[in-house]
Design a protein around this motif. Structure first.
Motif, PDB file in Angstrom:
ATOM      1  N   THR A  19       0.821  -1.202   0.000  1.00 45.18           N
ATOM      2  CA  THR A  19       0.000   0.000   0.000  1.00 45.18           C
ATOM      3  C   THR A  19       0.856   1.253   0.000  1.00 45.18           C
ATOM      4  OG1 THR A  19      -1.761   1.183   1.184  1.00 45.18           O
ATOM      5  CG2 THR A  19      -0.207  -0.036   2.530  1.00 45.18           C
ATOM      6  N   ALA A  20       0.290   2.325  -0.504  1.00 44.52           N
ATOM      7  CA  ALA A  20       0.951   3.622  -0.456  1.00 44.52           C
ATOM      8  C   ALA A  20       0.497   4.418   0.762  1.00 44.52           C
ATOM      9  CB  ALA A  20       0.643   4.408  -1.734  1.00 44.52           C
ATOM     10  N   VAL A  21      -0.462   3.889   1.494  1.00 41.22           N
ATOM     11  CA  VAL A  21      -0.979   4.586   2.675  1.00 41.22           C
ATOM     12  C   VAL A  21       0.047   4.456   3.791  1.00 41.22           C
ATOM     13  CG1 VAL A  21      -2.847   4.699   4.367  1.00 41.22           C
ATOM     14  CG2 VAL A  21      -3.355   4.088   1.989  1.00 41.22           C
ATOM     15  N   TRP A  43       0.215   5.863 -10.441  1.00 41.97           N
ATOM     16  CA  TRP A  43       0.124   5.217 -11.760  1.00 41.97           C
ATOM     17  C   TRP A  43       0.767   6.068 -12.842  1.00 41.97           C
ATOM     18  CZ3 TRP A  43      -2.110   6.974 -16.184  1.00 41.97           C
ATOM     19  CH2 TRP A  43      -3.117   7.922 -16.095  1.00 41.97           C
ATOM     20  N   ARG A  44       0.836   7.372 -12.635  1.00 38.20           N
ATOM     21  CA  ARG A  44       1.517   8.231 -13.617  1.00 38.20           C
ATOM     22  C   ARG A  44       3.031   8.075 -13.539  1.00 38.20           C
ATOM     23  NH1 ARG A  44      -3.158  10.970 -12.250  1.00 38.20           N
ATOM     24  NH2 ARG A  44      -4.259  11.915 -13.991  1.00 38.20           N
ATOM     25  N   ILE A  49       3.783  -0.581 -10.452  1.00 36.73           N
ATOM     26  CA  ILE A  49       3.640  -0.503  -8.995  1.00 36.73           C
ATOM     27  C   ILE A  49       2.177  -0.258  -8.650  1.00 36.73           C
ATOM     28  CG2 ILE A  49       4.158   0.910  -6.957  1.00 36.73           C
ATOM     29  CD1 ILE A  49       7.001   1.223  -8.039  1.00 36.73           C
ATOM     30  N   SER A  50       1.548   0.652  -9.363  1.00 37.14           N
ATOM     31  CA  SER A  50       0.148   0.966  -9.105  1.00 37.14           C
ATOM     32  C   SER A  50      -0.740  -0.263  -9.299  1.00 37.14           C
ATOM     33  CB  SER A  50      -0.310   2.102 -10.019  1.00 37.14           C
ATOM     34  OG  SER A  50      -1.613   2.498  -9.689  1.00 37.14           O
ATOM     35  N   LEU A  51      -0.544  -0.988 -10.384  1.00 36.42           N
ATOM     36  CA  LEU A  51      -1.357  -2.184 -10.624  1.00 36.42           C
ATOM     37  C   LEU A  51      -1.120  -3.241  -9.547  1.00 36.42           C
ATOM     38  CD1 LEU A  51      -1.079  -2.494 -14.499  1.00 36.42           C
ATOM     39  CD2 LEU A  51      -3.087  -1.806 -13.161  1.00 36.42           C
TER      40      LEU A  51
END
Length: 127
Positions: A19-21, A43-44, A49-51
């Motif tokens: 998670t990024a949290v 995601w940009r 990583i986002s997926l």
């Protein structure tokens, strides 16, 4: 933690979460609501990583399609979360902020598809 008869609260299963949290002392858990907003940026920067992160949240989905709104990982984190926030009700959800990031990712996929179809239509076929 006491589950009463007829209570539809859920203790979620042991799981991992990428998670990024940030895990903060007063909120030592991942939050689904926050994750969608974080993925708008991530995601940009790196779609893979986002997926992967989105996949971890989707792996938490139960048979009914419900995803826990927050995930407490480990005994130490659990000890810092007030008892009333540990049990989660499957009727309580969060706004689907992951869709914000997925919408952006989907737009990129469509752009690639248009490019692919355009370039592939110009390739001569071998007979």
């Amino acid at each position: 933690m006491q589950l009463n008869a007829g209570d539809n609260s859920l203790l979620y299963w042991p799981a991992e979460l990428y998670t990024a949290v940030p895990s903060r002392p007063f909120f030592p858990r991942g939050f689904l609501w926050d994750e969608g907003f974080h993925q708008l940026l991530i995601w940009r920067w790196d779609i893979y990583i986002s997926l992967d992160i989105i996949g971890h949240w989707l792996d938490l989905m139960n048979i009914d399609g419900w995803i826990p709104r927050e995930l407490i990982l480990g005994a130490e984190a659990l000890s810092k979360v007030p008892e009333e926030f540990v049990l989660q009700h499957p009727t309580n959800g969060n706004p689907p902020t992951l869709f914000l990031a997925l919408r952006g990712i989907y737009a990129k996929i469509l752009k690639f598809r248009r490019f692919f179809l355009l370039t592939e239509s110009k390739i001569p076929t071998v007979s």
